[in-house]
Design a protein around this motif. Structure first.
Motif, short mmCIF file in Angstrom:
data_model
loop_
_atom_site.label_atom_id
_atom_site.label_comp_id
_atom_site.label_asym_id
_atom_site.label_seq_id
_atom_site.Cartn_x
_atom_site.Cartn_y
_atom_site.Cartn_z
N UNK A 70 38.52 34.87 49.58
CA UNK A 70 37.57 34.39 50.59
C UNK A 70 37.77 35.05 51.95
N UNK A 71 38.86 35.79 52.11
CA UNK A 71 39.17 36.44 53.38
C UNK A 71 38.81 37.93 53.30
N UNK A 72 37.74 38.34 53.98
CA UNK A 72 37.28 39.73 53.87
C UNK A 72 38.27 40.75 54.45
N UNK A 73 39.25 40.31 55.25
CA UNK A 73 40.23 41.25 55.81
C UNK A 73 41.03 41.95 54.71
N UNK A 74 41.15 41.31 53.57
CA UNK A 74 42.00 41.86 52.51
C UNK A 74 41.20 42.54 51.41
N UNK A 75 39.88 42.58 51.53
CA UNK A 75 39.06 43.27 50.53
C UNK A 75 39.44 44.75 50.51
N UNK A 76 39.74 45.26 49.33
CA UNK A 76 40.12 46.65 49.11
C UNK A 76 41.44 47.04 49.79
N UNK A 77 42.22 46.06 50.25
CA UNK A 77 43.52 46.36 50.88
C UNK A 77 44.47 46.96 49.84
N UNK A 78 45.30 47.87 50.29
CA UNK A 78 46.29 48.47 49.39
C UNK A 78 47.42 47.47 49.11
N UNK A 79 47.99 47.61 47.95
CA UNK A 79 49.13 46.77 47.60
C UNK A 79 50.27 46.92 48.59
N UNK A 80 50.46 48.13 49.10
CA UNK A 80 51.53 48.36 50.08
C UNK A 80 51.25 47.62 51.40
N UNK A 81 49.98 47.55 51.79
CA UNK A 81 49.62 46.79 52.98
C UNK A 81 49.97 45.31 52.79
#
Length: 162
Positions: A70-81
Motif C-alpha cells: 500500500x506504500x508507493x515509496x517501495x514500488x519497484x524498490x531494490x532488495x538492497x534498498x
C-alpha cells in the motif's frame, strides 16, 4: 551477560511470464535471465528473507508491515534498498547485527558462479556479514517445477546496551 537474538525469514515469489520483460533480481544482483519474479518491489527473495530475519530478531515486525504494497515509496524498490533500510531500523532499535545467512531455493539462475559477488553486495547493504547458499528441490514443488524461487534466512543480533 550479552544474550544474542536470532530471527528467521522466508520469502517466496513466482516467476513472471518471460514475455513480460520483468528483469530478474536475486541476491542483490541483476541476472540476464528473462522472466523475473513477480512482486511489489523487485521481488528479490534472498534480500527479502534477510530483511524478515533481521526484523524478526529485533521484534520489529515483518517486511509486509514495514514495506507494504500500500506504500508507493517501495514500488519497484531494490532488495538492497530494503535491506539497507531494514538494517538501519534494527540499529536504531538498539541492536548490533552479527550476521545473516540465507538459503536460496530455486532451479535458476545458476547461483554459484556469482555467490561471492552477491555476498559482498548484501554484506555492504547490511553492514555485517551475509552468506548465501543455494539449492534446488530436485523437481519437487513450485521451485522444482521452475514456477518460482524461495529463500530462508536467519539473522543473529545483539542488543547494543547488553
Amino acid at each position: 551477560m550479552t544474550i544474542p537474538r536470532i530471527g528467521q525469514g522466508v520469502d517466496v515469489h513466482a516467476f513472471t511470464d518471460t514475455a513480460d520483460g520483468v528483469p530478474l533480481h536475486l541476491g542483490g544482483l541483476h541476472w540476464a535471465d528473462s522472466g523475473g519474479l513477480d512482486g511489489h518491489s523487485d521481488a528479490d527473495v534472498v534480500a527479502h528473507a534477510a530483511c524478515d530475519a533481521l526484523l524478526s530478531a529485533a521484534g520489529l515486525g515483518d517486511l509486509g508491515a514495514i514495506f507494504g504494497t500500500s506504500d508507493p515509496r517501495w514500488a519497484a524498490a531494490s532488495g538492497c534498498t530494503l535491506l539497507t533500510e531494514t538494517a538501519a531500523r534494527v540499529r536504531a532499535a538498539g541492536f548490533e547485527i552479527g550476521n545473516v545467512s540465507v538459503q536460496l531455493v530455486a532451479n535458476r539462475p545458476k547461483f554459484g558462479p556469482r555467490r561471492a559477488e552477491s555476498e559482498r553486495i548484501l554484506s555492504e547493504a547490511v553492514g555485517a556479514s551475509v552468506s548465501v547458499a543455494a539449492t534446488t528441490t530436485d523437481g519437487l514443488g513450485l521451485t522444482g517445477r521452475g514456477e518460482g524461487a524461495a529463500a530462508i534466512a536467519v539473522a543473529l543480533i545483539v542488543h547494543s546496551g547488553e
